[in-house]
Design a protein around this motif. Structure first.
Motif, PDB file in Angstrom:
ATOM      1  N   MET A  41      29.885  47.472  44.947  1.00 47.77           N
ATOM      2  CA  MET A  41      30.858  46.574  44.364  1.00 47.77           C
ATOM      3  C   MET A  41      32.217  47.266  44.362  1.00 47.77           C
ATOM      4  N   ASN A  42      33.266  46.491  44.484  1.00 46.39           N
ATOM      5  CA  ASN A  42      34.625  47.023  44.551  1.00 46.39           C
ATOM      6  C   ASN A  42      35.148  47.385  43.170  1.00 46.39           C
ATOM      7  N   SER A  43      36.451  47.402  42.999  1.00 52.76           N
ATOM      8  CA  SER A  43      37.048  47.774  41.721  1.00 52.76           C
ATOM      9  C   SER A  43      36.567  46.843  40.610  1.00 52.76           C
ATOM     10  N   PHE A  44      36.660  47.340  39.382  1.00 53.73           N
ATOM     11  CA  PHE A  44      36.138  46.587  38.251  1.00 53.73           C
ATOM     12  C   PHE A  44      36.925  45.286  38.065  1.00 53.73           C
ATOM     13  N   PRO A  45      36.218  44.157  37.929  1.00 55.57           N
ATOM     14  CA  PRO A  45      36.885  42.860  37.802  1.00 55.57           C
ATOM     15  C   PRO A  45      37.284  42.545  36.356  1.00 55.57           C
ATOM     16  N   THR A  46      38.509  42.804  36.014  1.00 53.92           N
ATOM     17  CA  THR A  46      39.001  42.474  34.678  1.00 53.92           C
ATOM     18  C   THR A  46      39.241  40.965  34.606  1.00 53.92           C
ATOM     19  N   LEU A  47      38.785  40.343  33.513  1.00 62.13           N
ATOM     20  CA  LEU A  47      38.939  38.904  33.311  1.00 62.13           C
ATOM     21  C   LEU A  47      39.691  38.665  32.002  1.00 62.13           C
ATOM     22  N   SER A  48      40.386  37.557  31.919  1.00 63.25           N
ATOM     23  CA  SER A  48      41.097  37.186  30.691  1.00 63.25           C
ATOM     24  C   SER A  48      40.769  35.755  30.325  1.00 63.25           C
ATOM     25  N   THR A  49      40.650  35.516  29.026  1.00 65.58           N
ATOM     26  CA  THR A  49      40.492  34.165  28.509  1.00 65.58           C
ATOM     27  C   THR A  49      41.622  33.946  27.508  1.00 65.58           C
ATOM     28  N   GLU A  50      41.607  32.825  26.851  1.00 71.83           N
ATOM     29  CA  GLU A  50      42.659  32.525  25.875  1.00 71.83           C
ATOM     30  C   GLU A  50      42.744  33.588  24.780  1.00 71.83           C
ATOM     31  N   ARG A  51      41.580  34.081  24.311  1.00 72.91           N
ATOM     32  CA  ARG A  51      41.573  35.024  23.190  1.00 72.91           C
ATOM     33  C   ARG A  51      41.012  36.395  23.523  1.00 72.91           C
ATOM     34  N   LEU A  52      40.485  36.569  24.729  1.00 70.74           N
ATOM     35  CA  LEU A  52      39.765  37.797  25.047  1.00 70.74           C
ATOM     36  C   LEU A  52      40.269  38.459  26.317  1.00 70.74           C
ATOM     37  N   PRO A 108      23.134  45.551  41.946  1.00 69.64           N
ATOM     38  CA  PRO A 108      24.162  45.943  40.991  1.00 69.64           C
ATOM     39  C   PRO A 108      24.388  44.942  39.865  1.00 69.64           C
ATOM     40  N   GLY A 109      25.191  45.390  38.916  1.00 64.84           N
ATOM     41  CA  GLY A 109      25.574  44.544  37.801  1.00 64.84           C
ATOM     42  C   GLY A 109      26.935  44.960  37.275  1.00 64.84           C
ATOM     43  N   THR A 110      27.498  44.102  36.455  1.00 68.45           N
ATOM     44  CA  THR A 110      28.785  44.360  35.827  1.00 68.45           C
ATOM     45  C   THR A 110      28.659  44.044  34.348  1.00 68.45           C
ATOM     46  N   ARG A 111      29.056  44.984  33.511  1.00 71.06           N
ATOM     47  CA  ARG A 111      29.041  44.785  32.065  1.00 71.06           C
ATOM     48  C   ARG A 111      30.468  44.919  31.560  1.00 71.06           C
ATOM     49  N   TRP A 112      30.971  43.841  30.984  1.00 70.37           N
ATOM     50  CA  TRP A 112      32.334  43.819  30.463  1.00 70.37           C
ATOM     51  C   TRP A 112      32.353  44.153  28.978  1.00 70.37           C
ATOM     52  N   ILE A 119      27.329  53.469  27.805  1.00 74.16           N
ATOM     53  CA  ILE A 119      28.536  53.206  28.593  1.00 74.16           C
ATOM     54  C   ILE A 119      28.373  53.770  30.000  1.00 74.16           C
ATOM     55  N   THR A 120      27.798  54.955  30.112  1.00 73.99           N
ATOM     56  CA  THR A 120      27.529  55.552  31.421  1.00 73.99           C
ATOM     57  C   THR A 120      26.544  54.697  32.207  1.00 73.99           C
ATOM     58  N   THR A 121      25.497  54.210  31.548  1.00 73.50           N
ATOM     59  CA  THR A 121      24.510  53.346  32.194  1.00 73.50           C
ATOM     60  C   THR A 121      25.162  52.080  32.727  1.00 73.50           C
ATOM     61  N   PHE A 122      25.985  51.443  31.900  1.00 70.62           N
ATOM     62  CA  PHE A 122      26.662  50.222  32.341  1.00 70.62           C
ATOM     63  C   PHE A 122      27.544  50.506  33.558  1.00 70.62           C
ATOM     64  N   ALA A 123      28.233  51.643  33.578  1.00 72.14           N
ATOM     65  CA  ALA A 123      29.080  51.999  34.730  1.00 72.14           C
ATOM     66  C   ALA A 123      28.227  52.218  35.976  1.00 72.14           C
ATOM     67  N   GLN A 124      27.046  52.809  35.809  1.00 72.22           N
ATOM     68  CA  GLN A 124      26.160  53.070  36.944  1.00 72.22           C
ATOM     69  C   GLN A 124      25.570  51.789  37.529  1.00 72.22           C
ATOM     70  N   TRP A 125      25.497  50.733  36.740  1.00 69.01           N
ATOM     71  CA  TRP A 125      24.971  49.466  37.251  1.00 69.01           C
ATOM     72  C   TRP A 125      25.694  49.053  38.525  1.00 69.01           C
ATOM     73  N   ARG A 126      26.977  49.320  38.593  1.00 69.35           N
ATOM     74  CA  ARG A 126      27.786  48.852  39.713  1.00 69.35           C
ATOM     75  C   ARG A 126      27.453  49.570  41.014  1.00 69.35           C
ATOM     76  N   LYS A 160      21.132  43.033  37.637  1.00 72.16           N
ATOM     77  CA  LYS A 160      19.969  42.803  38.499  1.00 72.16           C
ATOM     78  C   LYS A 160      20.284  41.745  39.560  1.00 72.16           C
ATOM     79  N   TRP A 161      21.433  41.922  40.215  1.00 76.93           N
ATOM     80  CA  TRP A 161      21.882  40.977  41.231  1.00 76.93           C
ATOM     81  C   TRP A 161      21.019  41.107  42.476  1.00 76.93           C
ATOM     82  N   ASN A 162      20.298  40.059  42.781  1.00 77.44           N
ATOM     83  CA  ASN A 162      19.506  39.985  44.005  1.00 77.44           C
ATOM     84  C   ASN A 162      20.343  39.203  45.014  1.00 77.44           C
ATOM     85  N   ARG A 163      20.953  39.916  45.940  1.00 77.93           N
ATOM     86  CA  ARG A 163      21.864  39.296  46.903  1.00 77.93           C
ATOM     87  C   ARG A 163      21.140  38.352  47.864  1.00 77.93           C
ATOM     88  N   HIS A 164      19.871  38.621  48.151  1.00 76.87           N
ATOM     89  CA  HIS A 164      19.115  37.764  49.064  1.00 76.87           C
ATOM     90  C   HIS A 164      18.755  36.435  48.401  1.00 76.87           C
TER      91      HIS A 164
END
Length: 178
Positions: A1-12, A65-69, A53-60, A85-89
């Protein structure tokens, strides 16, 4: 996976977790009343939050892979959510989340998960997202149903924490339902 995908919502702000988040994460994960819903035993030491936190970073970097925000509200970490647990197939993955008790009941997790699901269906080209929930965790079940998830059934004794096997309900949402 590429760089970490930062997301924004109205309050978060949904962002990558850092070592500075460990104390807030520890406060959430040491809550013995909430832990039966998280699928793990309560944390007893700050070092466990650092390890998570290290585990979540390793998911990627994993084969599936996975992403934990980290969920930031008013400048403080109030919880996390992620796709893993992204199954790309199969174009499928799992969803998980938790929120600090002080942040519950304000629609913040619903706001965060809508953003994460939008990202997952668009960027990961997901067909299916599933979530496993303890049968007695009514608030999480209601949240998933509000988000358009369908209750599929029960996985008998699929989890193990608090010294015993736990049943888990399966919920899913498909891309054509998004």
């Amino acid at each position: 996976m590429n760089s970490f995908p930062t997301l924004s919502t109205e309050r978060l702000q949904l962002r990558e977790l850092t070592a500075n988040d460990a104390p807030a994460l520890f406060a959430i994960y040491r809550d013995a009343e909430a832990m039966p819903w998280f699928g793990i035993d309560p944390m007893t030491d700050l070092s466990q939050a650092h390890a998570l936190i290290t585990t979540f970073a390793q998911w990627r970097t994993q084969a599936n892979p996975g992403t934990r925000w980290g969920l930031e509200h008013d400048g403080r970490l109030i919880g996390t959510c992620g796709l893993f647990k992204w199954n790309r197939h199969w174009n499928s993955c799992a969803l998980a989340c938790e929120l600090a008790p002080s942040a519950r009941g304000n629609g913040l997790m619903s706001e965060a998960l809508r953003s994460v699901l939008d990202w997952g269906f668009a960027q990961m080209h997901l067909h299916r997202v599933e979530a496993l929930v303890h049968p007695q965790n009514r608030p999480s079940q209601a949240l998933l149903e509000r988000l358009g998830f369908t209750r599929e059934g029960v996985l008998r004794e699929a989890g193990f924490w608090a010294g015993c096997y736990q049943d888990l309900q399966v919920f899913s949402r498909l891309s054509h339902e998004h």
